[in-house]
Design a protein around this motif. Sequence first.
Motif, PDB file in Angstrom:
ATOM      1  N   VAL A  59      62.566   9.589 -25.810  1.00 24.76           N
ATOM      2  CA  VAL A  59      63.944  10.996 -26.296  1.00 24.76           C
ATOM      3  C   VAL A  59      65.356  10.226 -25.543  1.00 24.76           C
ATOM      4  CG1 VAL A  59      64.312  13.427 -25.968  1.00 24.76           C
ATOM      5  CG2 VAL A  59      62.352  12.126 -25.919  1.00 24.76           C
ATOM      6  N   TYR A  60      66.566  10.250 -26.328  1.00 24.86           N
ATOM      7  CA  TYR A  60      67.465   9.796 -25.687  1.00 24.86           C
ATOM      8  C   TYR A  60      68.659  11.527 -25.960  1.00 24.86           C
ATOM      9  CZ  TYR A  60      72.360   7.643 -25.443  1.00 24.86           C
ATOM     10  OH  TYR A  60      73.404   7.253 -25.124  1.00 24.86           O
ATOM     11  N   GLY A  61      69.498  12.009 -25.164  1.00 28.74           N
ATOM     12  CA  GLY A  61      70.328  12.721 -25.322  1.00 28.74           C
ATOM     13  C   GLY A  61      71.605  12.480 -26.257  1.00 28.74           C
ATOM     14  N   GLY A  62      72.133  11.000 -26.036  1.00 28.09           N
ATOM     15  CA  GLY A  62      72.637  11.216 -27.287  1.00 28.09           C
ATOM     16  C   GLY A  62      72.678  10.501 -28.860  1.00 28.09           C
ATOM     17  N   LYS A  63      73.380   9.746 -29.587  1.00 25.76           N
ATOM     18  CA  LYS A  63      73.291   9.545 -30.778  1.00 25.76           C
ATOM     19  C   LYS A  63      72.135   8.015 -30.599  1.00 25.76           C
ATOM     20  CE  LYS A  63      77.390  11.033 -32.678  1.00 25.76           C
ATOM     21  NZ  LYS A  63      77.803  11.947 -32.162  1.00 25.76           N
ATOM     22  N   LEU A  64      71.011   7.982 -31.135  1.00 28.40           N
ATOM     23  CA  LEU A  64      70.177   6.641 -31.165  1.00 28.40           C
ATOM     24  C   LEU A  64      71.005   5.482 -31.949  1.00 28.40           C
ATOM     25  CD1 LEU A  64      66.973   8.428 -32.584  1.00 28.40           C
ATOM     26  CD2 LEU A  64      67.278   7.299 -30.225  1.00 28.40           C
ATOM     27  N   SER A  65      72.193   5.577 -32.840  1.00 25.76           N
ATOM     28  CA  SER A  65      73.388   4.445 -32.931  1.00 25.76           C
ATOM     29  C   SER A  65      73.554   3.608 -31.565  1.00 25.76           C
ATOM     30  CB  SER A  65      73.779   4.709 -34.026  1.00 25.76           C
ATOM     31  OG  SER A  65      75.209   5.820 -33.459  1.00 25.76           O
ATOM     32  N   TRP A  66      73.735   4.317 -31.065  1.00 28.29           N
ATOM     33  CA  TRP A  66      74.013   3.711 -29.585  1.00 28.29           C
ATOM     34  C   TRP A  66      73.026   2.782 -29.654  1.00 28.29           C
ATOM     35  CZ3 TRP A  66      71.697   3.817 -24.433  1.00 28.29           C
ATOM     36  CH2 TRP A  66      72.946   2.987 -23.480  1.00 28.29           C
ATOM     37  N   ASP A  71      67.183   1.028 -34.331  1.00 24.67           N
ATOM     38  CA  ASP A  71      66.937  -0.427 -34.404  1.00 24.67           C
ATOM     39  C   ASP A  71      65.543  -1.358 -33.220  1.00 24.67           C
ATOM     40  OD1 ASP A  71      67.422   0.243 -36.668  1.00 24.67           O
ATOM     41  OD2 ASP A  71      69.686  -1.447 -35.764  1.00 24.67           O
ATOM     42  N   PHE A  72      65.649  -0.753 -32.183  1.00 30.68           N
ATOM     43  CA  PHE A  72      64.871  -1.508 -31.182  1.00 30.68           C
ATOM     44  C   PHE A  72      63.831  -0.345 -30.801  1.00 30.68           C
ATOM     45  CE2 PHE A  72      64.732  -1.566 -26.413  1.00 30.68           C
ATOM     46  CZ  PHE A  72      64.490  -2.345 -26.209  1.00 30.68           C
ATOM     47  N   VAL A  73      63.808   0.738 -30.343  1.00 31.00           N
ATOM     48  CA  VAL A  73      63.042   1.132 -29.565  1.00 31.00           C
ATOM     49  C   VAL A  73      61.707   1.205 -29.938  1.00 31.00           C
ATOM     50  CG1 VAL A  73      62.619   3.948 -28.544  1.00 31.00           C
ATOM     51  CG2 VAL A  73      64.586   2.694 -27.842  1.00 31.00           C
ATOM     52  N   PRO A  74      61.740   2.205 -31.397  1.00 31.55           N
ATOM     53  CA  PRO A  74      60.598   2.001 -32.606  1.00 31.55           C
ATOM     54  C   PRO A  74      59.736   1.190 -32.604  1.00 31.55           C
ATOM     55  CG  PRO A  74      62.535   2.610 -33.381  1.00 31.55           C
ATOM     56  CD  PRO A  74      62.577   2.059 -32.521  1.00 31.55           C
ATOM     57  N   HIS A  75      60.151  -0.193 -32.096  1.00 28.78           N
ATOM     58  CA  HIS A  75      59.366  -1.047 -31.905  1.00 28.78           C
ATOM     59  C   HIS A  75      58.623  -1.639 -30.844  1.00 28.78           C
ATOM     60  CE1 HIS A  75      60.272  -2.804 -36.026  1.00 28.78           C
ATOM     61  NE2 HIS A  75      61.686  -2.294 -35.413  1.00 28.78           N
ATOM     62  N   GLN A  76      59.027  -0.411 -29.645  1.00 24.42           N
ATOM     63  CA  GLN A  76      58.687  -0.798 -28.813  1.00 24.42           C
ATOM     64  C   GLN A  76      57.602  -0.157 -27.551  1.00 24.42           C
ATOM     65  OE1 GLN A  76      59.217  -3.671 -27.871  1.00 24.42           O
ATOM     66  NE2 GLN A  76      61.158  -3.979 -29.445  1.00 24.42           N
ATOM     67  N   GLY A  77      56.716   0.351 -29.038  1.00 25.60           N
ATOM     68  CA  GLY A  77      55.625   0.995 -28.780  1.00 25.60           C
ATOM     69  C   GLY A  77      55.423   2.611 -28.577  1.00 25.60           C
ATOM     70  N   ASP A  79      55.398   5.927 -30.359  1.00 27.78           N
ATOM     71  CA  ASP A  79      54.748   6.366 -31.498  1.00 27.78           C
ATOM     72  C   ASP A  79      55.954   7.154 -32.410  1.00 27.78           C
ATOM     73  OD1 ASP A  79      52.218   5.858 -31.333  1.00 27.78           O
ATOM     74  OD2 ASP A  79      51.792   7.729 -30.031  1.00 27.78           O
ATOM     75  N   HIS A  80      56.979   8.484 -31.189  1.00 27.66           N
ATOM     76  CA  HIS A  80      58.037   9.131 -31.459  1.00 27.66           C
ATOM     77  C   HIS A  80      59.058   8.658 -30.442  1.00 27.66           C
ATOM     78  CE1 HIS A  80      54.677  11.095 -32.896  1.00 27.66           C
ATOM     79  NE2 HIS A  80      54.215  11.857 -31.354  1.00 27.66           N
ATOM     80  N   VAL A  81      60.470   8.923 -31.444  1.00 31.00           N
ATOM     81  CA  VAL A  81      61.881   8.064 -31.168  1.00 31.00           C
ATOM     82  C   VAL A  81      62.669   9.816 -31.795  1.00 31.00           C
ATOM     83  CG1 VAL A  81      63.534   6.537 -30.810  1.00 31.00           C
ATOM     84  CG2 VAL A  81      61.481   5.946 -31.083  1.00 31.00           C
ATOM     85  N   TYR A  82      63.273  10.231 -30.751  1.00 34.01           N
ATOM     86  CA  TYR A  82      64.508  11.442 -30.740  1.00 34.01           C
ATOM     87  C   TYR A  82      65.817  10.999 -30.334  1.00 34.01           C
ATOM     88  CZ  TYR A  82      59.895  13.857 -31.576  1.00 34.01           C
ATOM     89  OH  TYR A  82      58.519  14.604 -31.758  1.00 34.01           O
ATOM     90  N   GLY A  83      66.932  11.475 -30.844  1.00 34.11           N
ATOM     91  CA  GLY A  83      67.533  11.621 -30.023  1.00 34.11           C
ATOM     92  C   GLY A  83      68.341  12.820 -30.674  1.00 34.11           C
ATOM     93  N   PHE A 119      52.961   9.932 -22.568  1.00 32.58           N
ATOM     94  CA  PHE A 119      53.451   9.597 -22.321  1.00 32.58           C
ATOM     95  C   PHE A 119      54.901   9.387 -22.609  1.00 32.58           C
ATOM     96  CE2 PHE A 119      56.472   4.931 -21.606  1.00 32.58           C
ATOM     97  CZ  PHE A 119      56.022   4.572 -20.050  1.00 32.58           C
ATOM     98  N   ILE A 120      56.217   9.407 -21.823  1.00 31.62           N
ATOM     99  CA  ILE A 120      57.612   9.532 -22.134  1.00 31.62           C
ATOM    100  C   ILE A 120      58.541   9.025 -21.329  1.00 31.62           C
ATOM    101  CG2 ILE A 120      59.238  11.856 -22.519  1.00 31.62           C
ATOM    102  CD1 ILE A 120      56.542  13.965 -23.337  1.00 31.62           C
ATOM    103  N   VAL A 121      59.477   8.172 -22.224  1.00 37.41           N
ATOM    104  CA  VAL A 121      60.581   8.189 -21.533  1.00 37.41           C
ATOM    105  C   VAL A 121      61.676   9.047 -22.268  1.00 37.41           C
ATOM    106  CG1 VAL A 121      62.852   6.089 -21.032  1.00 37.41           C
ATOM    107  CG2 VAL A 121      59.756   5.549 -21.164  1.00 37.41           C
ATOM    108  N   PHE A 122      62.620   9.495 -21.292  1.00 38.88           N
ATOM    109  CA  PHE A 122      63.619  10.275 -22.022  1.00 38.88           C
ATOM    110  C   PHE A 122      64.959   9.508 -20.978  1.00 38.88           C
ATOM    111  CE2 PHE A 122      61.961  13.249 -19.113  1.00 38.88           C
ATOM    112  CZ  PHE A 122      63.132  13.894 -18.388  1.00 38.88           C
ATOM    113  N   PHE A 123      66.133   9.572 -21.048  1.00 35.37           N
ATOM    114  CA  PHE A 123      67.408   9.151 -21.094  1.00 35.37           C
ATOM    115  C   PHE A 123      68.311  10.077 -20.502  1.00 35.37           C
ATOM    116  CE2 PHE A 123      70.708   5.379 -21.661  1.00 35.37           C
ATOM    117  CZ  PHE A 123      71.012   5.344 -19.862  1.00 35.37           C
ATOM    118  N   THR A 124      69.461  10.732 -19.773  1.00 36.46           N
ATOM    119  CA  THR A 124      69.883  11.243 -20.081  1.00 36.46           C
ATOM    120  C   THR A 124      71.789  11.090 -20.473  1.00 36.46           C
ATOM    121  OG1 THR A 124      70.557  11.630 -17.414  1.00 36.46           O
ATOM    122  CG2 THR A 124      68.645  13.009 -18.398  1.00 36.46           C
TER     123      THR A 124
END
Length: 283
Positions: A59-66, A71-77, A79-83, A119-124
């Motif tokens: 989960v990223y608080g900003g735009k996934l285009s950043w 392109d990058f995160v969905p290939h790194q294991g 299941d879900h990618v949110y922006g 398992f969650i990685v998130f970036f503020t």
Amino acid sequence: FDHFIQAADGSIYNLTSTILSIPAIPQTIPLSQQKYSITSFESALAESYRRNGFETTFVYGGKLSWQRLSDFVPHQGFDHVYGEGDFDYNTPKTDWGVYDEYLFQFVFDILINSETPQFIVFFTTTNHPPFELPPSFDSPSLEMSDSLKIIIRGNEALALKRFAAYQYTSCYLNQFLNDIYTNEKLMNTVTAVTADHNLQGIRNYTEQDLMHQFRVPFFILGPVEIIGIPKTISGFGTHVDISPTLIELTLPKTTYLSFGKNLLVSTNELSVVNQNGLIFSPE
């Protein structure tokens, strides 16, 4: 971990070093911008958890285009990618993303409503220029001491604004952790918290203070049955070491690939190197 060193100056380098446990190489563009960005790296931290039955989320608080995260995160294991686009359109935000309080709530909702291991990685993003805060934030008193004012470089008012944004994020991080560890369902959660880089450009550093220029927070919280009694670990570490540390702590007997080391068992004699070409060692 009070000797934890940023892998690089830029946010994206430290994020990719955390996700992949691969060092930030000097004089290269970020992995997310390279032709290898859609490669599924064997060292991806989330993939280790997915193989062990966890549902994995980024989960990223900003735009996934950043930095081409989409392109990058969905290939790194994961299941879900949110922006930012996955939040309600009217969620209060800055130019960089939704205010952190809404990001923390988004992640908490995933945890509390899940029926599978997570398992969650998130970036503020709020602790970032332009350092704008929501009017609803009831901030505690914030004053700079004279000893701090002396070493501030440039605009003192801007420095105070930066400290206020850091305070805001810290307050809501504290509330998020309190919500987790006072909830019976979530008490077995292990939480790792770090920063991408130091507050850059806010003060000058002498050669003797060089470590402080690159030092960032890293700490792990969890039940004593999992992480043991509270302690301070003073061996040097960096973002590439987060992956092996968490895997060996929470996924015992799991085989993994990493450029890092487990900071919970390493000795104080080990050194780290960062993208600036600096080596940090006990000497």
